[in-house]
Design a protein around this motif. Structure first.
Motif, PDB file in Angstrom:
ATOM      1  N   ILE A  49       0.847  -1.202   0.000  1.00 53.99           N
ATOM      2  CA  ILE A  49       0.000   0.000   0.000  1.00 53.99           C
ATOM      3  C   ILE A  49       0.881   1.251   0.000  1.00 53.99           C
ATOM      4  CG2 ILE A  49      -1.531   1.372   1.458  1.00 53.99           C
ATOM      5  CD1 ILE A  49      -2.978  -1.224   2.154  1.00 53.99           C
ATOM      6  N   ILE A  50       1.956   1.215   0.791  1.00 53.84           N
ATOM      7  CA  ILE A  50       2.862   2.358   0.823  1.00 53.84           C
ATOM      8  C   ILE A  50       3.506   2.540  -0.551  1.00 53.84           C
ATOM      9  CG2 ILE A  50       4.976   3.277   1.850  1.00 53.84           C
ATOM     10  CD1 ILE A  50       4.177   1.801   4.437  1.00 53.84           C
ATOM     11  N   ALA A  51       3.772   1.411  -1.228  1.00 50.63           N
ATOM     12  CA  ALA A  51       4.386   1.485  -2.554  1.00 50.63           C
ATOM     13  C   ALA A  51       3.388   1.926  -3.616  1.00 50.63           C
ATOM     14  CB  ALA A  51       4.966   0.124  -2.929  1.00 50.63           C
ATOM     15  N   PRO A  73       2.488   4.445  -8.230  1.00 52.90           N
ATOM     16  CA  PRO A  73       3.759   4.087  -7.570  1.00 52.90           C
ATOM     17  C   PRO A  73       4.928   4.978  -7.986  1.00 52.90           C
ATOM     18  CG  PRO A  73       2.663   2.115  -8.348  1.00 52.90           C
ATOM     19  CD  PRO A  73       1.834   3.272  -8.802  1.00 52.90           C
ATOM     20  N   ASP A  74       5.007   5.309  -9.292  1.00 55.50           N
ATOM     21  CA  ASP A  74       6.171   6.068  -9.747  1.00 55.50           C
ATOM     22  C   ASP A  74       6.116   7.529  -9.349  1.00 55.50           C
ATOM     23  OD1 ASP A  74       4.022   5.775 -11.825  1.00 55.50           O
ATOM     24  OD2 ASP A  74       5.160   7.406 -12.725  1.00 55.50           O
ATOM     25  N   GLU A  75       4.934   8.007  -8.877  1.00 50.47           N
ATOM     26  CA  GLU A  75       4.839   9.393  -8.432  1.00 50.47           C
ATOM     27  C   GLU A  75       5.199   9.536  -6.955  1.00 50.47           C
ATOM     28  OE1 GLU A  75       1.102  10.785 -11.234  1.00 50.47           O
ATOM     29  OE2 GLU A  75       0.734   9.887  -9.281  1.00 50.47           O
ATOM     30  N   ARG A  76       5.497   8.422  -6.310  1.00 53.25           N
ATOM     31  CA  ARG A  76       5.717   8.473  -4.865  1.00 53.25           C
ATOM     32  C   ARG A  76       7.182   8.633  -4.494  1.00 53.25           C
ATOM     33  NH1 ARG A  76       1.179   4.744  -2.042  1.00 53.25           N
ATOM     34  NH2 ARG A  76      -0.484   5.328  -3.449  1.00 53.25           N
ATOM     35  N   ASN A  77       8.035   8.598  -5.509  1.00 55.30           N
ATOM     36  CA  ASN A  77       9.457   8.764  -5.266  1.00 55.30           C
ATOM     37  C   ASN A  77      10.022   7.711  -4.313  1.00 55.30           C
ATOM     38  OD1 ASN A  77      11.689  10.058  -6.017  1.00 55.30           O
ATOM     39  ND2 ASN A  77      11.162  12.037  -5.112  1.00 55.30           N
ATOM     40  N   ILE A  78       9.823   6.467  -4.666  1.00 55.53           N
ATOM     41  CA  ILE A  78      10.290   5.372  -3.830  1.00 55.53           C
ATOM     42  C   ILE A  78      11.098   4.405  -4.681  1.00 55.53           C
ATOM     43  CG2 ILE A  78       8.435   5.365  -2.134  1.00 55.53           C
ATOM     44  CD1 ILE A  78       7.128   3.162  -3.944  1.00 55.53           C
ATOM     45  N   SER A  79      11.845   3.562  -4.015  1.00 59.17           N
ATOM     46  CA  SER A  79      12.415   2.402  -4.695  1.00 59.17           C
ATOM     47  C   SER A  79      11.994   1.189  -3.891  1.00 59.17           C
ATOM     48  CB  SER A  79      13.929   2.509  -4.762  1.00 59.17           C
ATOM     49  OG  SER A  79      14.455   2.610  -3.467  1.00 59.17           O
ATOM     50  N   MET A  80      12.042   0.041  -4.534  1.00 60.08           N
ATOM     51  CA  MET A  80      11.558  -1.146  -3.830  1.00 60.08           C
ATOM     52  C   MET A  80      12.437  -2.345  -4.140  1.00 60.08           C
ATOM     53  SD  MET A  80       7.656  -2.339  -3.494  1.00 60.08           S
ATOM     54  CE  MET A  80       7.154  -3.696  -2.474  1.00 60.08           C
ATOM     55  N   VAL A  81      12.718  -3.131  -3.116  1.00 55.54           N
ATOM     56  CA  VAL A  81      13.489  -4.364  -3.285  1.00 55.54           C
ATOM     57  C   VAL A  81      12.573  -5.528  -2.924  1.00 55.54           C
ATOM     58  CG1 VAL A  81      15.486  -5.676  -2.512  1.00 55.54           C
ATOM     59  CG2 VAL A  81      15.638  -3.199  -2.705  1.00 55.54           C
ATOM     60  N   PHE A  82      12.449  -6.469  -3.869  1.00 53.79           N
ATOM     61  CA  PHE A  82      11.503  -7.561  -3.667  1.00 53.79           C
ATOM     62  C   PHE A  82      12.193  -8.798  -3.112  1.00 53.79           C
ATOM     63  CE2 PHE A  82       9.681  -4.813  -6.818  1.00 53.79           C
ATOM     64  CZ  PHE A  82       8.341  -4.781  -6.490  1.00 53.79           C
ATOM     65  N   GLN A  83      11.368  -9.668  -2.555  1.00 50.89           N
ATOM     66  CA  GLN A  83      11.895 -10.903  -1.967  1.00 50.89           C
ATOM     67  C   GLN A  83      12.612 -11.764  -2.999  1.00 50.89           C
ATOM     68  OE1 GLN A  83       8.910 -13.182  -0.001  1.00 50.89           O
ATOM     69  NE2 GLN A  83      10.353 -14.661   0.802  1.00 50.89           N
ATOM     70  N   ASN A  84      12.034 -11.860  -4.217  1.00 48.94           N
ATOM     71  CA  ASN A  84      12.684 -12.668  -5.259  1.00 48.94           C
ATOM     72  C   ASN A  84      13.553 -11.805  -6.167  1.00 48.94           C
ATOM     73  OD1 ASN A  84      10.886 -11.340  -6.814  1.00 48.94           O
ATOM     74  ND2 ASN A  84       9.773 -13.123  -7.512  1.00 48.94           N
ATOM     75  N   TYR A  85      13.857 -10.618  -5.726  1.00 50.41           N
ATOM     76  CA  TYR A  85      14.765  -9.652  -6.383  1.00 50.41           C
ATOM     77  C   TYR A  85      14.209  -8.994  -7.631  1.00 50.41           C
ATOM     78  CZ  TYR A  85      17.663 -12.813  -3.610  1.00 50.41           C
ATOM     79  OH  TYR A  85      18.129 -13.617  -2.617  1.00 50.41           O
ATOM     80  N   ALA A  86      13.296  -9.689  -8.357  1.00 48.68           N
ATOM     81  CA  ALA A  86      12.710  -9.119  -9.584  1.00 48.68           C
ATOM     82  C   ALA A  86      13.772  -8.589 -10.534  1.00 48.68           C
ATOM     83  CB  ALA A  86      11.695  -8.022  -9.240  1.00 48.68           C
ATOM     84  N   LEU A  87      14.816  -9.358 -10.764  1.00 46.49           N
ATOM     85  CA  LEU A  87      15.826  -8.963 -11.754  1.00 46.49           C
ATOM     86  C   LEU A  87      15.361  -9.447 -13.120  1.00 46.49           C
ATOM     87  CD1 LEU A  87      19.105  -9.895  -9.884  1.00 46.49           C
ATOM     88  CD2 LEU A  87      17.910  -7.717  -9.939  1.00 46.49           C
ATOM     89  N   PHE A  88      15.748  -8.714 -14.164  1.00 49.63           N
ATOM     90  CA  PHE A  88      15.338  -9.101 -15.505  1.00 49.63           C
ATOM     91  C   PHE A  88      16.375 -10.049 -16.088  1.00 49.63           C
ATOM     92  CE2 PHE A  88      13.649  -4.845 -14.660  1.00 49.63           C
ATOM     93  CZ  PHE A  88      12.315  -5.210 -14.561  1.00 49.63           C
ATOM     94  N   PRO A 154      14.346   8.847  -2.156  1.00 48.56           N
ATOM     95  CA  PRO A 154      14.615   9.053  -0.724  1.00 48.56           C
ATOM     96  C   PRO A 154      14.054   7.952   0.169  1.00 48.56           C
ATOM     97  CG  PRO A 154      12.931  10.564  -1.495  1.00 48.56           C
ATOM     98  CD  PRO A 154      13.460   9.877  -2.698  1.00 48.56           C
ATOM     99  N   ILE A 155      13.019   7.268  -0.329  1.00 51.92           N
ATOM    100  CA  ILE A 155      12.412   6.217   0.487  1.00 51.92           C
ATOM    101  C   ILE A 155      12.637   4.871  -0.193  1.00 51.92           C
ATOM    102  CG2 ILE A 155      10.257   5.314   1.434  1.00 51.92           C
ATOM    103  CD1 ILE A 155       9.209   8.187   1.431  1.00 51.92           C
ATOM    104  N   CYS A 156      13.126   3.909   0.570  1.00 54.19           N
ATOM    105  CA  CYS A 156      13.346   2.580   0.008  1.00 54.19           C
ATOM    106  C   CYS A 156      12.499   1.570   0.767  1.00 54.19           C
ATOM    107  CB  CYS A 156      14.822   2.221   0.098  1.00 54.19           C
ATOM    108  SG  CYS A 156      15.176   0.587  -0.540  1.00 54.19           S
ATOM    109  N   LEU A 157      11.740   0.779   0.022  1.00 58.81           N
ATOM    110  CA  LEU A 157      10.888  -0.237   0.640  1.00 58.81           C
ATOM    111  C   LEU A 157      11.492  -1.607   0.389  1.00 58.81           C
ATOM    112  CD1 LEU A 157       7.447   1.046  -0.675  1.00 58.81           C
ATOM    113  CD2 LEU A 157       8.668   1.770   1.360  1.00 58.81           C
ATOM    114  N   MET A 158      11.552  -2.427   1.433  1.00 54.46           N
ATOM    115  CA  MET A 158      12.120  -3.757   1.246  1.00 54.46           C
ATOM    116  C   MET A 158      11.153  -4.806   1.783  1.00 54.46           C
ATOM    117  SD  MET A 158      16.090  -3.573   2.018  1.00 54.46           S
ATOM    118  CE  MET A 158      17.146  -2.766   0.861  1.00 54.46           C
ATOM    119  N   ASP A 159      10.887  -5.807   0.931  1.00 52.25           N
ATOM    120  CA  ASP A 159       9.953  -6.850   1.323  1.00 52.25           C
ATOM    121  C   ASP A 159      10.728  -8.152   1.544  1.00 52.25           C
ATOM    122  OD1 ASP A 159       7.795  -8.381   1.827  1.00 52.25           O
ATOM    123  OD2 ASP A 159       6.852  -8.150  -0.135  1.00 52.25           O
TER     124      ASP A 159
END
Lengths: 362, 270
Positions: A49-51, A73-88, A154-159
């Motif tokens: 929800i925060i993301a 999400p992209d207007e919130r100025n955040i970055s996010m790190v996922f549990q499975n990394y979500a790398l391409f 400025p804000i980083c979210l980590m799951d």
């Protein structure tokens, strides 16, 4: 300044299933804020929800001083790190790190600079041309972190970012993530089910259970002054020992032989909790109670002793190496100031000093 | 596995392959035979000359047909891959009410035989004035449930977190589709493309319905024409035509064999 303010936030999928109930909390700028709870407590939903990946049912979300409840999400100025990394998988490490920067109209040179900085910070310089499948788990984790760093949000979210790593690597990454967060001054919201991660990394932590905030505070404060029975047993490993105690006039009867003089409260019963490290050998003094040893785990630097008292199994943690036979009767002692009392009905904390008389060991 | 067992197995496979491939091989040999040689039951032609090929091209405008078939098959291939991609993307990554029901209805159209929808399709195409055009030949095949299903299965293997990561980064859906989903799904896309091309190339009934003009007909009709043009069919000439028609198919199959295998069995074993 508050980076994030959550005001009476609710999330429900339908009338019966409420995921989050009326949440209020704030996260300060530059703070490492851990959200911890058992699985299914709604912590990941809260993070999403925060993301902005999930919609709120009711309430307000203020980010960096602006209402962001219904922002993309992209207007919130955040970055996010996922549990499975979500790398391409089809992109190189460098492309993965700089992914999405072109949308923000960042020049090629700047992208390259940021990529190099992030890679240097994480020790990935020699891996930039590799594909994710050629990396180890820990390296993938670093690349995911690198993407968050390169975005300079400025804000980083980590799951639960460390839950796919083995124990040794996890403790290494714990300190690495913490150091990077401090150095860059990011506001970090970190979701985990692992209370050790929350205890060791967070400036402040929030304990969730069943979609409800149980307690918010500094890790040590939460550990030393748990607000309720759930927090007491959830935080700390091995968990806090818990037993029911009943009133006999002005005495609190904990076990058959262990009773304490006390000022009686309204309830018939109380929960009494003791942390494993606060149970000591009576060694000549008057023991609080006698425990019957059931099993001993010697870990080298410390020993876990499982024993039974009044049908409950308790655990004591002693420094050093101790060996007892199963069935041995052990005289044990607990100082009154180390007792935690909880109301039987509400399971809320009852201040020990209000109930027990300190000199009243019987 | 011992060398004996292996050689035995390979021998068995070779025999089976020969039996399976024999009709094509025989057709190839017949295409060089003159006049009565076929009826005499010969297997090897007496002379390898290209006269049959020349007369095949002269009798019906086979080159024109080949070109038509090529254009139509390419159009169907491109159109179908494009539309199936978009549909599969929506069914996988975009949340909307009734998505699963819609998808079920969508794939249930696979149970309706193509022949049953032929009449309404024909009426539509005629009403649009698309008879005897490439559009009429190709557009009805753009939206196919099978392709959508195949690609959706592939897209579902892409973790949702990747989509969410692009949302957080501010990358829009089209960029996500083109920069992430399609490159990751290359194998399935190639499979679908080859499959589309081949089935379009082999179409007979639909081109027969919507084309009357000689200039718009496709190869399969051309073959039929050759066969029924004269009372005494010249099999050598017909087979020469057949060989020319199946050649592109064989080349495509040969090139895409590995991809096709991978793609069609993907998702089946999991």
């Amino acid at each position: 300044m508050n980076a994030i303010e959550v005001q009476s936030l609710k999330k429900a999928y339908n009338a019966e299933t409420t995921i989050l109930k009326d949440m209020d909390f704030t996260v300060k700028e530059g703070e490492f804020f851990a959200i911890v709870g058992p699985s299914g407590c709604g912590k990941s939903t809260l993070l999403r929800i925060i993301a902005g990946l999930e919609q709120v049912t009711d309430g307000t979300l203020i980010m960096n001083g602006q209402d962001a409840t219904y922002r993309r999400p992209d207007e919130r100025n955040i970055s996010m790190v996922f549990q499975n990394y979500a790398l391409f998988p089809h992109m190189t490490v460098a492309q993965n790190i700089t992914f999405g920067l072109h949308v923000k109209k960042i020049s090629k040179e700047e992208q390259k600079k940021r990529c190099m900085e992030a890679a240097e910070l994480l020790g990935l310089q020699h891996l930039l041309e590799r594909k994710p499948r050629e990396l180890s788990g820990g390296q993938r984790q670093r690349v995911a972190l690198g993407r968050a760093i390169a975005s300079q949000a400025p804000i980083c979210l980590m799951d639960e970012p460390l839950s796919n790593l083995d124990a040794k690597l996890r403790s290494k990454m714990r300190s690495e993530v913490r150091q990077i967060q401090r150095r860059l001054g990011m506001t970090m919201i970190y979701v985990t089910h692992d209370q050790i991660e929350a205890m060791t990394m967070a400036d402040r932590m929030m304990v969730l259970n069943g979609g409800d905030i149980q307690q918010v505070g500094e890790p040590l404060h939460v550990y030393n002054h748990p607000e309720n029975k759930f927090v007491a047993t959830f935080i700390g490993s091995p968990p806090m020992n818990m037993i029911e105690a009943t009133w006999h006039q002005q005495m609190l009867q904990i076990t058959d032989e262990w009773q304490l003089k006390a000022v009686r409260t309204g309830q018939e019963k109380l929960y009494v909790g003791v942390r494993p490290e606060h149970i000591m050998h009576a060694s000549g003094g008057k023991p609080s109670f006698i425990g019957k040893v059931e099993h001993v785990e010697i870990l080298g630097t410390e020993t876990l002793i499982m024993f039974s008292i009044n049908g409950e199994q308790w655990i004591a943690k002693w420094a050093g190496q101790w060996n007892f036979e199963a069935g041995e009767m052990l005289p044990l002692k607990v100082d009154i100031e180390h007792l935690h009392l909880f109301d039987f009905e509400t399971e809320k904390r009852v201040e020990t000093a209000e109930v027990l008389m300190m000199e009243a060991l019987v | 596995m011992s060398i004996w067992k292996k050689s035995f197995l390979y021998m068995l496979l070779s025999v089976a392959a020969f039996i399976m491939f024999f009709p094509i091989l025989y057709a190839f040999l017949i295409s060089f035979m003159q006049g009565g040689e076929v009826l005499q039951g010969k297997i090897i032609p007496s002379d390898f000359s290209f006269t049959n090929y020349e007369s095949a091209v002269q009798k019906v405008p086979l080159l024109r047909y080949l070109w038509n078939s090529f254009v139509v098959s390419t159009l169907i291939m491109v159109g179908q891959v494009l539309f199936c991609c978009l549909a599969a993307f929506a069914f996988t990554f975009i949340q909307f009410k009734g998505r699963n029901v819609l998808f079920l209805i969508f794939i249930s159209t696979m149970m309706i035989p193509w022949e049953a929808t032929m009449v309404p399709n024909f009426q539509t195409v005629r009403a649009l004035g698309w008879t005897d055009t490439y559009l009429g030949l190709s557009v009805p095949f753009f939206a196919m449930a099978f392709g959508t299903f195949l690609l959706r299965q592939q897209f579902k293997t892409i973790p949702m977190e990747m989509y969410e990561a692009t949302q957080v980064a501010g990358v829009n859906r089209f960029q996500f589709l083109f920069k992430v989903v399609l490159p990751v799904s290359k194998t399935s896309l190639v499979t679908l493309a080859i499959y589309c091309f081949l089935s379009a190339w082999n179409m007979y009934l639909w081109p027969l319905l919507v084309t009357n003009d000689e200039r718009m007909r496709t190869v399969q009709i051309g073959l039929k024409q050759m066969q029924s043009q004269e009372l005494a069919t010249e099999w050598g000439v017909v087979m020469a035509g057949v060989v020319m028609v199946i050649l592109p198919t064989l080349i495509l199959l040969f090139l895409g064999q590995k991809r096709l295998q991978e793609g069609l069995t993907r998702g089946a074993v999991k």
